[in-house]
Motif scaffolding. Sequence first.
Motif, short mmCIF file in Angstrom:
data_model
loop_
_atom_site.label_atom_id
_atom_site.label_comp_id
_atom_site.label_asym_id
_atom_site.label_seq_id
_atom_site.Cartn_x
_atom_site.Cartn_y
_atom_site.Cartn_z
N GLY A 18 35.84 22.38 6.89
CA GLY A 18 34.40 22.19 6.95
C GLY A 18 33.83 21.78 5.60
N GLY A 19 34.28 22.40 4.53
CA GLY A 19 33.83 22.02 3.20
C GLY A 19 34.26 20.62 2.84
N PHE A 20 35.49 20.28 3.20
CA PHE A 20 35.99 18.94 2.92
C PHE A 20 35.16 17.89 3.67
CE2 PHE A 20 38.59 15.26 3.95
CZ PHE A 20 38.97 14.85 2.69
N GLN A 21 34.82 18.18 4.92
CA GLN A 21 34.05 17.22 5.72
C GLN A 21 32.68 16.96 5.10
OE1 GLN A 21 34.27 18.20 10.02
NE2 GLN A 21 36.10 19.34 9.43
N ASP A 22 32.04 18.01 4.61
CA ASP A 22 30.75 17.84 3.95
C ASP A 22 30.91 17.01 2.68
OD1 ASP A 22 28.20 18.43 4.77
OD2 ASP A 22 28.17 20.45 3.95
N ALA A 23 31.92 17.31 1.89
CA ALA A 23 32.15 16.56 0.65
C ALA A 23 32.48 15.10 0.97
CB ALA A 23 33.29 17.20 -0.14
N TYR A 24 33.27 14.89 2.00
CA TYR A 24 33.67 13.53 2.38
C TYR A 24 32.45 12.69 2.77
CZ TYR A 24 35.42 9.79 5.40
OH TYR A 24 35.66 8.57 5.98
N THR A 25 31.60 13.21 3.64
CA THR A 25 30.45 12.42 4.07
C THR A 25 29.46 12.23 2.94
OG1 THR A 25 29.33 14.36 5.01
CG2 THR A 25 30.62 12.97 6.52
N TYR A 26 29.31 13.23 2.07
CA TYR A 26 28.35 13.10 0.98
C TYR A 26 28.85 12.12 -0.09
CZ TYR A 26 24.61 14.14 -2.21
OH TYR A 26 23.52 14.01 -3.03
N ILE A 27 30.10 12.27 -0.48
CA ILE A 27 30.63 11.44 -1.57
C ILE A 27 31.05 10.05 -1.08
CG2 ILE A 27 32.52 11.22 -3.24
CD1 ILE A 27 32.40 14.32 -3.47
N LEU A 100 37.86 12.85 14.04
CA LEU A 100 37.91 12.75 12.58
C LEU A 100 38.88 11.66 12.13
CD1 LEU A 100 37.74 16.52 11.57
CD2 LEU A 100 35.94 14.79 11.33
N THR A 101 39.96 11.50 12.86
CA THR A 101 40.89 10.41 12.55
C THR A 101 40.21 9.06 12.76
OG1 THR A 101 42.79 11.77 13.14
CG2 THR A 101 43.13 9.38 13.12
N LEU A 102 39.48 8.93 13.85
CA LEU A 102 38.73 7.70 14.10
C LEU A 102 37.71 7.44 13.00
CD1 LEU A 102 38.02 7.89 17.95
CD2 LEU A 102 39.54 6.29 16.77
N ALA A 114 30.38 6.85 11.19
CA ALA A 114 31.35 7.84 10.71
C ALA A 114 30.67 9.18 10.46
CB ALA A 114 32.02 7.34 9.43
N ASN A 115 29.48 9.16 9.85
CA ASN A 115 28.75 10.39 9.59
C ASN A 115 28.39 11.11 10.88
OD1 ASN A 115 28.81 10.19 6.80
ND2 ASN A 115 26.96 8.96 6.74
N MET A 116 28.03 10.35 11.89
CA MET A 116 27.69 10.96 13.18
C MET A 116 28.92 11.63 13.80
SD MET A 116 25.08 8.13 14.72
CE MET A 116 25.05 8.87 16.34
N LEU A 117 30.06 10.97 13.73
CA LEU A 117 31.29 11.56 14.28
C LEU A 117 31.67 12.84 13.56
CD1 LEU A 117 33.59 8.46 14.96
CD2 LEU A 117 32.55 9.99 16.65
N VAL A 118 31.58 12.82 12.24
CA VAL A 118 31.94 14.00 11.45
C VAL A 118 30.94 15.13 11.72
CG1 VAL A 118 32.34 14.93 9.14
CG2 VAL A 118 33.12 12.63 9.71
N SER A 119 29.66 14.83 11.79
CA SER A 119 28.65 15.86 12.09
C SER A 119 28.87 16.44 13.48
CB SER A 119 27.24 15.28 11.98
OG SER A 119 26.93 15.01 10.64
N PHE A 120 29.20 15.59 14.43
CA PHE A 120 29.50 16.03 15.79
C PHE A 120 30.67 17.02 15.77
CE2 PHE A 120 31.63 15.57 19.87
CZ PHE A 120 30.58 15.58 20.79
N CYS A 121 31.72 16.69 15.03
CA CYS A 121 32.89 17.57 14.93
C CYS A 121 32.56 18.88 14.24
CB CYS A 121 34.01 16.85 14.17
SG CYS A 121 34.73 15.49 15.09
#
Length: 149
Positions: A18-27, A100-102, A114-121
């Motif tokens: 979860g932390g990685f996903q937030d960092a990924y979309t932000y950075i 997340l792979t997609l 991509a941000n929408m998919l990650v937020s959905f996950c």
Amino acid sequence: MMQRSESFLLSALLAFSGGFQDAYTYIARNRVFANGQTGNLVILSINLMEGNVLTALHYLWPLLAFAGGVFAAEQIRSTHDHKGKLYWRQIVLIVEMILLTLAAFIPHTIDSVANMLVSFCCAMQVETFRKAEGNSYASTMIIGNLRSA
């Protein structure tokens, strides 16, 4: 009896994810939060107040996707709870891994998708995994965990 989905190891892996996903979309995906929907709402509101409607929309899509993820996790739970060979939480994890792979292969020209998919996950994850060794916890956010500790 504690379920395997509440184990410390899985809980720690999900929190890291979860932390990685937030960092990924932000950075890497244009400064949008995947988990921190409060942050997106604040930035959306600031942009609306400043008259930047198009920029505000940039932060609205992840909010809507997050809401959709909560709904999807609940639909999976209600239709697959204790049915078949896979437990409903396993189904959620499989869906999350696929999406997340997609998202990782989506070009930067359409970061909002991509941000929408990650937020959905993230929403599916936080809705699905609520306990660690019998204690309430947030699998994607630290604030609730600090409060619980």
